[in-house]
Structure formats: C-alpha cells, structure tokens
Design a protein around this motif. Structure first.
Motif, PDB file in Angstrom:
ATOM      1  N   ILE A   1       0.842  -1.197   0.000  1.00  0.00           N
ATOM      2  CA  ILE A   1       0.000   0.000   0.000  1.00  0.00           C
ATOM      3  C   ILE A   1       0.876   1.245   0.000  1.00  0.00           C
ATOM      4  CG2 ILE A   1      -1.627   1.350   1.374  1.00  0.00           C
ATOM      5  CD1 ILE A   1      -2.911  -1.338   2.181  1.00  0.00           C
ATOM      6  N   ILE A   2       1.915   1.238   0.803  1.00  0.00           N
ATOM      7  CA  ILE A   2       2.839   2.377   0.843  1.00  0.00           C
ATOM      8  C   ILE A   2       3.449   2.598  -0.540  1.00  0.00           C
ATOM      9  CG2 ILE A   2       5.066   3.158   1.756  1.00  0.00           C
ATOM     10  CD1 ILE A   2       4.222   1.848   4.424  1.00  0.00           C
ATOM     11  N   ASN A   3       3.883   1.528  -1.191  1.00  0.00           N
ATOM     12  CA  ASN A   3       4.481   1.654  -2.522  1.00  0.00           C
ATOM     13  C   ASN A   3       3.471   2.171  -3.546  1.00  0.00           C
ATOM     14  OD1 ASN A   3       6.994   0.820  -1.633  1.00  0.00           O
ATOM     15  ND2 ASN A   3       6.602  -1.326  -2.097  1.00  0.00           N
ATOM     16  N   LEU A   4       2.225   1.745  -3.437  1.00  0.00           N
ATOM     17  CA  LEU A   4       1.179   2.225  -4.336  1.00  0.00           C
ATOM     18  C   LEU A   4       0.968   3.729  -4.151  1.00  0.00           C
ATOM     19  CD1 LEU A   4      -1.178   1.809  -6.339  1.00  0.00           C
ATOM     20  CD2 LEU A   4      -2.592   1.250  -4.347  1.00  0.00           C
ATOM     21  N   VAL A   5       0.866   4.163  -2.916  1.00  0.00           N
ATOM     22  CA  VAL A   5       0.655   5.591  -2.638  1.00  0.00           C
ATOM     23  C   VAL A   5       1.857   6.405  -3.109  1.00  0.00           C
ATOM     24  CG1 VAL A   5       0.343   7.298  -0.794  1.00  0.00           C
ATOM     25  CG2 VAL A   5      -0.965   5.156  -0.752  1.00  0.00           C
ATOM     26  N   ILE A   6       3.057   5.908  -2.878  1.00  0.00           N
ATOM     27  CA  ILE A   6       4.260   6.611  -3.332  1.00  0.00           C
ATOM     28  C   ILE A   6       4.262   6.721  -4.856  1.00  0.00           C
ATOM     29  CG2 ILE A   6       6.781   6.404  -3.553  1.00  0.00           C
ATOM     30  CD1 ILE A   6       6.757   5.378  -0.622  1.00  0.00           C
ATOM     31  N   ALA A   7       3.869   5.666  -5.550  1.00  0.00           N
ATOM     32  CA  ALA A   7       3.811   5.720  -7.016  1.00  0.00           C
ATOM     33  C   ALA A   7       2.829   6.792  -7.470  1.00  0.00           C
ATOM     34  CB  ALA A   7       3.422   4.356  -7.576  1.00  0.00           C
ATOM     35  N   ARG A   8       1.700   6.901  -6.794  1.00  0.00           N
ATOM     36  CA  ARG A   8       0.730   7.946  -7.145  1.00  0.00           C
ATOM     37  C   ARG A   8       1.291   9.336  -6.838  1.00  0.00           C
ATOM     38  NH1 ARG A   8      -4.067   7.495  -8.566  1.00  0.00           N
ATOM     39  NH2 ARG A   8      -4.852   9.159  -7.240  1.00  0.00           N
TER      40      ARG A   8
ATOM     41  N   LYS B   1      -6.436   9.015   2.425  1.00  0.00           N
ATOM     42  CA  LYS B   1      -7.138   9.731   1.344  1.00  0.00           C
ATOM     43  C   LYS B   1      -6.934   9.053  -0.004  1.00  0.00           C
ATOM     44  CE  LYS B   1      -8.582  12.795   4.172  1.00  0.00           C
ATOM     45  NZ  LYS B   1      -9.811  12.481   4.869  1.00  0.00           N
ATOM     46  N   GLN B   2      -5.723   8.578  -0.269  1.00  0.00           N
ATOM     47  CA  GLN B   2      -5.457   7.896  -1.537  1.00  0.00           C
ATOM     48  C   GLN B   2      -6.254   6.589  -1.618  1.00  0.00           C
ATOM     49  OE1 GLN B   2      -3.536   8.716  -4.300  1.00  0.00           O
ATOM     50  NE2 GLN B   2      -3.551  10.739  -3.376  1.00  0.00           N
ATOM     51  N   LEU B   3      -6.307   5.833  -0.531  1.00  0.00           N
ATOM     52  CA  LEU B   3      -7.071   4.586  -0.527  1.00  0.00           C
ATOM     53  C   LEU B   3      -8.562   4.858  -0.685  1.00  0.00           C
ATOM     54  CD1 LEU B   3      -5.221   2.498   2.190  1.00  0.00           C
ATOM     55  CD2 LEU B   3      -5.123   2.228  -0.296  1.00  0.00           C
ATOM     56  N   PHE B   4      -9.052   5.919  -0.050  1.00  0.00           N
ATOM     57  CA  PHE B   4     -10.453   6.309  -0.213  1.00  0.00           C
ATOM     58  C   PHE B   4     -10.751   6.589  -1.686  1.00  0.00           C
ATOM     59  CE2 PHE B   4     -13.718   9.592  -0.494  1.00  0.00           C
ATOM     60  CZ  PHE B   4     -14.760   9.002   0.207  1.00  0.00           C
ATOM     61  N   TYR B   5      -9.876   7.364  -2.318  1.00  0.00           N
ATOM     62  CA  TYR B   5     -10.037   7.695  -3.741  1.00  0.00           C
ATOM     63  C   TYR B   5     -10.050   6.424  -4.595  1.00  0.00           C
ATOM     64  CZ  TYR B   5      -8.796   9.255  -8.412  1.00  0.00           C
ATOM     65  OH  TYR B   5      -8.767   9.434  -9.767  1.00  0.00           O
ATOM     66  N   LEU B   6      -9.072   5.561  -4.393  1.00  0.00           N
ATOM     67  CA  LEU B   6      -8.965   4.352  -5.210  1.00  0.00           C
ATOM     68  C   LEU B   6     -10.150   3.416  -5.002  1.00  0.00           C
ATOM     69  CD1 LEU B   6      -5.150   3.710  -4.799  1.00  0.00           C
ATOM     70  CD2 LEU B   6      -6.336   4.412  -6.894  1.00  0.00           C
ATOM     71  N   ARG B   7     -10.603   3.286  -3.774  1.00  0.00           N
ATOM     72  CA  ARG B   7     -11.757   2.414  -3.496  1.00  0.00           C
ATOM     73  C   ARG B   7     -13.020   2.938  -4.159  1.00  0.00           C
ATOM     74  NH1 ARG B   7      -9.595   1.995   2.367  1.00  0.00           N
ATOM     75  NH2 ARG B   7      -8.527  -0.010   2.274  1.00  0.00           N
ATOM     76  N   ASN B   8     -13.130   4.256  -4.274  1.00  0.00           N
ATOM     77  CA  ASN B   8     -14.329   4.840  -4.863  1.00  0.00           C
ATOM     78  C   ASN B   8     -14.300   4.869  -6.382  1.00  0.00           C
ATOM     79  OD1 ASN B   8     -16.301   5.731  -2.735  1.00  0.00           O
ATOM     80  ND2 ASN B   8     -14.368   6.437  -1.903  1.00  0.00           N
TER      81      ASN B   8
END
Length: 78
Positions: free
Chosen positions: A11-18, A60-67
């Motif tokens: 998850i950390i790597n995903l957020v960093i990539a974004r 916030k990034q996970l909220f965005y991606l889930r939606n």
C-alpha cells in the motif's frame, strides 16, 4: 490507547507511485496554514515514515482508489 499495526508495504508503494505523478513544482496544503504545504518528495517521506500526515495521505489515496469502482464506465462507440 490502541496501537494500530504498520501499514502494508504494498500500500505504501502504491501511494508513493501515485505521489510521484504530482508535478515537482506543485505543493499541497495539509492543514490550515501555509507552513503545512508539502511538495511531492516531502509527502513521499511522510508516507515512508508513516507520520500522521503520511497516514492521512495514505487514507485519502485509498479512499479515492476504493471509490473509483463506483464511477460509471463510458461506453466506447466504434
């Protein structure tokens, strides 16, 4: 007081990539005043270190991606 487990590395790597997609000259305000403005590299460090700001960014990034799954998909016409 309950200790929350560390956030999964994937998850950390995903957020960093974004966050790496943010233009280098852009700053994001976190909080109510200018001293809380961060550039992308600052935010990446906050996420890596799992600070309070970093955890907020991850949330916030996970909220965005889930939606994203709830957005209607446009039909493609040939």
């Amino acid at each position: 007081m309950e200790n929350k487990p560390e956030i999964n590395e994937e998850i950390i790597n995903l957020v960093i990539a974004r966050l790496r997609t943010i233009p280098q000259d852009a700053t994001l305000s976190v909080g109510n005043n200018e001293k809380d403005a961060f550039n992308a590299e600052d935010l990446i460090e906050e996420v890596r270190n799992q600070t309070e700001v970093g955890k907020q960014i991850i949330e916030k990034q996970l909220f965005y991606l889930r939606n994203l799954k709830d957005l209607p998909i446009a039909e493609t016409y040939a």
